[in-house]
Motif scaffolding. Sequence first.
Motif, PDB file in Angstrom:
ATOM      1  N   ILE A  39      -9.952   4.458 -16.061  1.00 19.39           N
ATOM      2  CA  ILE A  39      -8.705   3.732 -15.760  1.00 19.39           C
ATOM      3  C   ILE A  39      -8.993   2.727 -14.648  1.00 19.39           C
ATOM      4  CG2 ILE A  39      -7.178   5.662 -16.408  1.00 19.39           C
ATOM      5  CD1 ILE A  39      -6.795   6.194 -13.359  1.00 19.39           C
ATOM      6  N   ASN A  40      -8.110   1.741 -14.527  1.00 23.06           N
ATOM      7  CA  ASN A  40      -8.235   0.772 -13.435  1.00 23.06           C
ATOM      8  C   ASN A  40      -7.551   1.316 -12.181  1.00 23.06           C
ATOM      9  OD1 ASN A  40      -9.599  -1.187 -14.979  1.00 23.06           O
ATOM     10  ND2 ASN A  40      -7.652  -1.857 -15.889  1.00 23.06           N
ATOM     11  N   ILE A  41      -7.927   0.771 -11.050  1.00 18.93           N
ATOM     12  CA  ILE A  41      -7.303   1.201  -9.790  1.00 18.93           C
ATOM     13  C   ILE A  41      -5.833   0.801  -9.832  1.00 18.93           C
ATOM     14  CG2 ILE A  41      -7.339   0.965  -7.279  1.00 18.93           C
ATOM     15  CD1 ILE A  41     -10.301   0.034  -7.579  1.00 18.93           C
ATOM     16  N   PRO A  42      -4.911   1.753  -9.629  1.00 17.60           N
ATOM     17  CA  PRO A  42      -3.485   1.387  -9.664  1.00 17.60           C
ATOM     18  C   PRO A  42      -3.109   0.506  -8.475  1.00 17.60           C
ATOM     19  CG  PRO A  42      -3.746   3.679  -9.001  1.00 17.60           C
ATOM     20  CD  PRO A  42      -5.112   3.192  -9.383  1.00 17.60           C
ATOM     21  N   ARG A  43      -2.106  -0.351  -8.690  1.00 16.86           N
ATOM     22  CA  ARG A  43      -1.631  -1.222  -7.600  1.00 16.86           C
ATOM     23  C   ARG A  43      -0.261  -0.703  -7.164  1.00 16.86           C
ATOM     24  NH1 ARG A  43      -4.084  -5.233  -4.515  1.00 16.86           N
ATOM     25  NH2 ARG A  43      -2.415  -6.101  -3.259  1.00 16.86           N
ATOM     26  N   PHE A  44      -0.160  -0.337  -5.887  1.00 11.01           N
ATOM     27  CA  PHE A  44       1.092   0.229  -5.379  1.00 11.01           C
ATOM     28  C   PHE A  44       2.021  -0.891  -4.914  1.00 11.01           C
ATOM     29  CE2 PHE A  44      -2.309   3.314  -4.711  1.00 11.01           C
ATOM     30  CZ  PHE A  44      -1.811   4.372  -5.470  1.00 11.01           C
ATOM     31  N   GLU A  45       3.297  -0.738  -5.266  1.00  5.87           N
ATOM     32  CA  GLU A  45       4.256  -1.813  -4.974  1.00  5.87           C
ATOM     33  C   GLU A  45       5.438  -1.251  -4.185  1.00  5.87           C
ATOM     34  OE1 GLU A  45       7.114  -4.939  -7.407  1.00  5.87           O
ATOM     35  OE2 GLU A  45       5.664  -3.717  -8.522  1.00  5.87           O
ATOM     36  N   LYS A  46       5.791  -1.964  -3.142  1.00  5.47           N
ATOM     37  CA  LYS A  46       6.953  -1.585  -2.321  1.00  5.47           C
ATOM     38  C   LYS A  46       8.144  -2.415  -2.774  1.00  5.47           C
ATOM     39  CE  LYS A  46       6.663  -2.874   2.005  1.00  5.47           C
ATOM     40  NZ  LYS A  46       6.249  -2.851   3.420  1.00  5.47           N
ATOM     41  N   ILE A  47       9.216  -1.736  -3.195  1.00  7.12           N
ATOM     42  CA  ILE A  47      10.412  -2.458  -3.646  1.00  7.12           C
ATOM     43  C   ILE A  47      11.439  -2.453  -2.520  1.00  7.12           C
ATOM     44  CG2 ILE A  47      12.342  -2.386  -5.274  1.00  7.12           C
ATOM     45  CD1 ILE A  47      10.363  -1.230  -7.320  1.00  7.12           C
ATOM     46  N   ILE A  48      11.811  -3.632  -2.072  1.00  9.24           N
ATOM     47  CA  ILE A  48      12.810  -3.733  -1.000  1.00  9.24           C
ATOM     48  C   ILE A  48      14.165  -4.009  -1.651  1.00  9.24           C
ATOM     49  CG2 ILE A  48      13.519  -5.025   1.055  1.00  9.24           C
ATOM     50  CD1 ILE A  48      10.496  -5.563   1.534  1.00  9.24           C
ATOM     51  N   PRO A  49      15.117  -3.061  -1.512  1.00  7.18           N
ATOM     52  CA  PRO A  49      16.424  -3.225  -2.171  1.00  7.18           C
ATOM     53  C   PRO A  49      17.184  -4.441  -1.622  1.00  7.18           C
ATOM     54  CG  PRO A  49      16.115  -0.991  -1.310  1.00  7.18           C
ATOM     55  CD  PRO A  49      15.041  -1.845  -0.720  1.00  7.18           C
ATOM     56  N   ALA A  50      18.175  -4.868  -2.391  1.00  7.57           N
ATOM     57  CA  ALA A  50      19.017  -5.997  -1.962  1.00  7.57           C
ATOM     58  C   ALA A  50      19.767  -5.626  -0.680  1.00  7.57           C
ATOM     59  CB  ALA A  50      20.007  -6.333  -3.076  1.00  7.57           C
ATOM     60  N   GLU A  51      20.148  -6.642   0.061  1.00  9.47           N
ATOM     61  CA  GLU A  51      20.862  -6.459   1.346  1.00  9.47           C
ATOM     62  C   GLU A  51      22.040  -5.506   1.180  1.00  9.47           C
ATOM     63  OE1 GLU A  51      21.212  -6.995   5.303  1.00  9.47           O
ATOM     64  OE2 GLU A  51      19.785  -8.212   4.168  1.00  9.47           O
ATOM     65  N   GLY A  52      22.049  -4.482   2.007  1.00 14.85           N
ATOM     66  CA  GLY A  52      23.173  -3.541   2.011  1.00 14.85           C
ATOM     67  C   GLY A  52      23.071  -2.418   0.997  1.00 14.85           C
ATOM     68  N   GLU A  53      22.083  -2.485   0.112  1.00 14.68           N
ATOM     69  CA  GLU A  53      21.954  -1.447  -0.914  1.00 14.68           C
ATOM     70  C   GLU A  53      20.904  -0.389  -0.587  1.00 14.68           C
ATOM     71  OE1 GLU A  53      21.454  -2.963  -4.844  1.00 14.68           O
ATOM     72  OE2 GLU A  53      23.135  -4.365  -4.692  1.00 14.68           O
ATOM     73  N   GLY A  54      20.004  -0.728   0.324  1.00 16.56           N
ATOM     74  CA  GLY A  54      18.906   0.200   0.643  1.00 16.56           C
ATOM     75  C   GLY A  54      19.320   1.267   1.647  1.00 16.56           C
ATOM     76  N   GLN A  55      18.446   2.230   1.799  1.00 16.55           N
ATOM     77  CA  GLN A  55      18.695   3.308   2.769  1.00 16.55           C
ATOM     78  C   GLN A  55      18.221   2.890   4.151  1.00 16.55           C
ATOM     79  OE1 GLN A  55      20.419   5.849   1.973  1.00 16.55           O
ATOM     80  NE2 GLN A  55      20.429   5.539  -0.248  1.00 16.55           N
ATOM     81  N   ARG A  56      18.909   3.443   5.178  1.00 15.72           N
ATOM     82  CA  ARG A  56      18.528   3.160   6.579  1.00 15.72           C
ATOM     83  C   ARG A  56      18.395   4.473   7.324  1.00 15.72           C
ATOM     84  NH1 ARG A  56      23.066   0.432   8.824  1.00 15.72           N
ATOM     85  NH2 ARG A  56      21.915  -0.318  10.630  1.00 15.72           N
ATOM     86  N   PRO A  60       7.770   2.467   3.422  1.00 13.41           N
ATOM     87  CA  PRO A  60       6.380   2.634   3.867  1.00 13.41           C
ATOM     88  C   PRO A  60       5.677   1.280   3.974  1.00 13.41           C
ATOM     89  CG  PRO A  60       6.529   3.087   1.534  1.00 13.41           C
ATOM     90  CD  PRO A  60       7.933   2.837   2.010  1.00 13.41           C
ATOM     91  N   GLU A  61       4.615   1.232   4.753  1.00 17.04           N
ATOM     92  CA  GLU A  61       3.915  -0.043   4.920  1.00 17.04           C
ATOM     93  C   GLU A  61       3.093  -0.394   3.680  1.00 17.04           C
ATOM     94  OE1 GLU A  61       1.792  -0.042   8.658  1.00 17.04           O
ATOM     95  OE2 GLU A  61       3.607  -0.691   9.686  1.00 17.04           O
ATOM     96  N   LEU A  62       2.479   0.635   3.054  1.00 18.87           N
ATOM     97  CA  LEU A  62       1.626   0.418   1.863  1.00 18.87           C
ATOM     98  C   LEU A  62       0.742  -0.813   2.037  1.00 18.87           C
ATOM     99  CD1 LEU A  62       3.924   1.244  -1.200  1.00 18.87           C
ATOM    100  CD2 LEU A  62       2.225   2.681  -0.116  1.00 18.87           C
ATOM    101  N   ALA A  63       0.073  -0.865   3.175  1.00 18.15           N
ATOM    102  CA  ALA A  63      -0.679  -2.075   3.536  1.00 18.15           C
ATOM    103  C   ALA A  63      -2.040  -2.125   2.841  1.00 18.15           C
ATOM    104  CB  ALA A  63      -0.869  -2.115   5.053  1.00 18.15           C
ATOM    105  N   TYR A  64      -2.295  -3.246   2.180  1.00 18.22           N
ATOM    106  CA  TYR A  64      -3.629  -3.541   1.658  1.00 18.22           C
ATOM    107  C   TYR A  64      -4.314  -4.462   2.664  1.00 18.22           C
ATOM    108  CZ  TYR A  64      -2.587  -1.701  -3.016  1.00 18.22           C
ATOM    109  OH  TYR A  64      -2.290  -0.886  -4.074  1.00 18.22           O
ATOM    110  N   ARG A  65      -5.601  -4.245   2.896  1.00 18.46           N
ATOM    111  CA  ARG A  65      -6.323  -5.181   3.767  1.00 18.46           C
ATOM    112  C   ARG A  65      -7.708  -5.437   3.171  1.00 18.46           C
ATOM    113  NH1 ARG A  65      -8.121  -0.390   6.584  1.00 18.46           N
ATOM    114  NH2 ARG A  65     -10.269  -0.710   7.293  1.00 18.46           N
ATOM    115  N   THR A  66      -8.318  -6.547   3.548  1.00 18.22           N
ATOM    116  CA  THR A  66      -9.653  -6.853   3.014  1.00 18.22           C
ATOM    117  C   THR A  66     -10.681  -6.824   4.134  1.00 18.22           C
ATOM    118  OG1 THR A  66      -9.216  -9.210   3.255  1.00 18.22           O
ATOM    119  CG2 THR A  66      -8.826  -8.240   1.097  1.00 18.22           C
ATOM    120  N   GLU A  67     -11.855  -6.342   3.783  1.00 15.65           N
ATOM    121  CA  GLU A  67     -12.999  -6.332   4.708  1.00 15.65           C
ATOM    122  C   GLU A  67     -14.142  -7.054   4.016  1.00 15.65           C
ATOM    123  OE1 GLU A  67     -13.193  -5.005   7.754  1.00 15.65           O
ATOM    124  OE2 GLU A  67     -11.310  -3.882   7.847  1.00 15.65           O
ATOM    125  N   LYS A  68     -14.967  -7.739   4.815  1.00  9.41           N
ATOM    126  CA  LYS A  68     -16.141  -8.397   4.239  1.00  9.41           C
ATOM    127  C   LYS A  68     -17.398  -7.670   4.709  1.00  9.41           C
ATOM    128  CE  LYS A  68     -14.552 -13.069   3.255  1.00  9.41           C
ATOM    129  NZ  LYS A  68     -14.730 -14.500   3.530  1.00  9.41           N
TER     130      LYS A  68
END
Length: 585
Positions: free
Chosen positions: A87-104, A297-305
């Motif tokens: 399988i290929n490496i899965p790509r994780f995606e953070k979904i930011i809800p519309a204004e006023g609809e998300g949890q706080r 969550p941050e779900l941060a991707y970063r690149t290194e050389k």
Amino acid sequence: AQSLLFNQNSPSYFTADEEFDELCFEFGLELDEITSEKDIISKEKGEEKAKGASDVVLYKIDVPANRYDLLCLEGLVRGLQVFKERINIPRFEKIIPAEGEGQRLIITEQTAQIRPHAVAAVLRNITFTKERYDSFIDLQEKLHQNICRKRALVAIGTHDLDTITGPFTFTAKAPSEIKFKPLNQSQEYTAPQIMDLYRTDSHLRHYLHLIENKPRYPVIYDSNGVVLSMPPIINGDHTKISLNTRNVFIECTGTDITKAKIVLDVIVTMFSEYCEKPFTVEAVEVVYPNGKTHIYPELAYRTEKVKPEYINKKVGISETPSSLAKLLTRMCLKSHVTGNGNHIEVEIPPTRADIIHACDIVEDAAIAYGYNNIQMVIPKTYTIANQLPLNKLAELLRLDMAAAGFTEALTFALCSQEDIADKLGMDISATNAVRIANPKTAEFQVARTTLLPGLLKTIASNRKMPLPLKLFEISDIVVKDPNTDVGARNYRHLCAVYYNKSPGFEIIHGLLDRVMQVLEVPPNEENGYTIKAAEGTAFFPGRCAEVFAKGQSIGKLGVVHPDVITKFELTMPCSVLEINIEPFV
């Protein structure tokens, strides 16, 4: 490292145990053993208790402590599938809800003194089965024991979002003001009552000390005042997750924000594959006491050389840049060659918090290449190895002690103050012992200054064995020495004990003569060894002798004092010899 137990009936792609064992090794893991619940119980508690336990085959896999992404079946299978290029490496995606609809999640300033940090996320439209649910709970427990340091740094709470209403408030209140129904309980309790309730609980009592003596306890409420949890102790029963739960609210509170972010990332990346839209996570807005906000969550991707020649040099191989990039991609580090092949650009996914430095990338390249495939070369530096003379002497003496009919024992280098002082009739200050600053148990307070207590305790544990008991040990003892750089010094001692209905002083005396014979030390004063009458608090008066050799006192032999024998819970007389063997190297 942590051991994982996986059911063979879980998603499996391997035909034989040997093949799976080989795959684990190639991936840098170890298949510790193939067992079953029944086998485990029968080993620990006997066959009677194991009756009725499951016979289902379990794989026990050792996972390195830094690989949090392999602590559950989902992460392990995903990692192995990518490694096998299925399988290929899965790509994780953070979904930011519309204004006023998300949890706080609102953090109040009251939490600052006790548990100041909190992060949160939502898994939407998730589908649980019994196996997935068990794995979800098990991962939280493994993280609690590992990166969360038994909940001291981070505590995880997971809740059924459909049973509560946001926004959520993370605050700290006086214990008497907190009242809710804890998980799996039938009635409401106040916080002090909850602490008393779990004081005898084999699992939760280990976490009570984290907040017990604090003036305020941390607590999370929803907008209707429903208690989600009292971290790091227990969740509320109201928000309990079941197999029918569709939306999961995950909160991680703690004293270390970096660890909290990692823990949240690991949980959501492992289980977002069961969401309606796989590998997506709904973000939660966290509001800090100063009014600032942050999306988790941050779900941060970063690149290194990394330079290909750096990897090749460190591992000892000569692979092309494109080949190295392919190896790293198999380890879930998506890589491609940039420039004129001078660099490899490596993308670090949020699942790999263990990648901190270029050397971590090199290690993964080496694992994917296969340690067994790295060619052995003769080192450029030419040295001849030799056994340390003291160790060589100790090994030779062990053989002759065994030939004399004595059985070798290996005892702990740490012991209690009582063992080396009170029980031997000495004052602790006279022993010159090295103390442990923060001993975890009373059994391990000081480094031993004599081997005798360890052997006497071994005899006490083997009193049912047929007499005589003849034990010996050749190991290090430790004493303070202000003249060394570490303030202490080790000495290699030989200690032998004879335990029988009669003291057997003549047997121990004969053993000393035999030891000196094999060391080629003659029985005379000038250049050999002698024994002279002496006194010792651990010895019977008039039955103790000091051994002199090489112009110095090297130890004592004699009949052990009855008081000492009683204190070590023994009932028969015994004789002992203890000498320092270092002068004979």
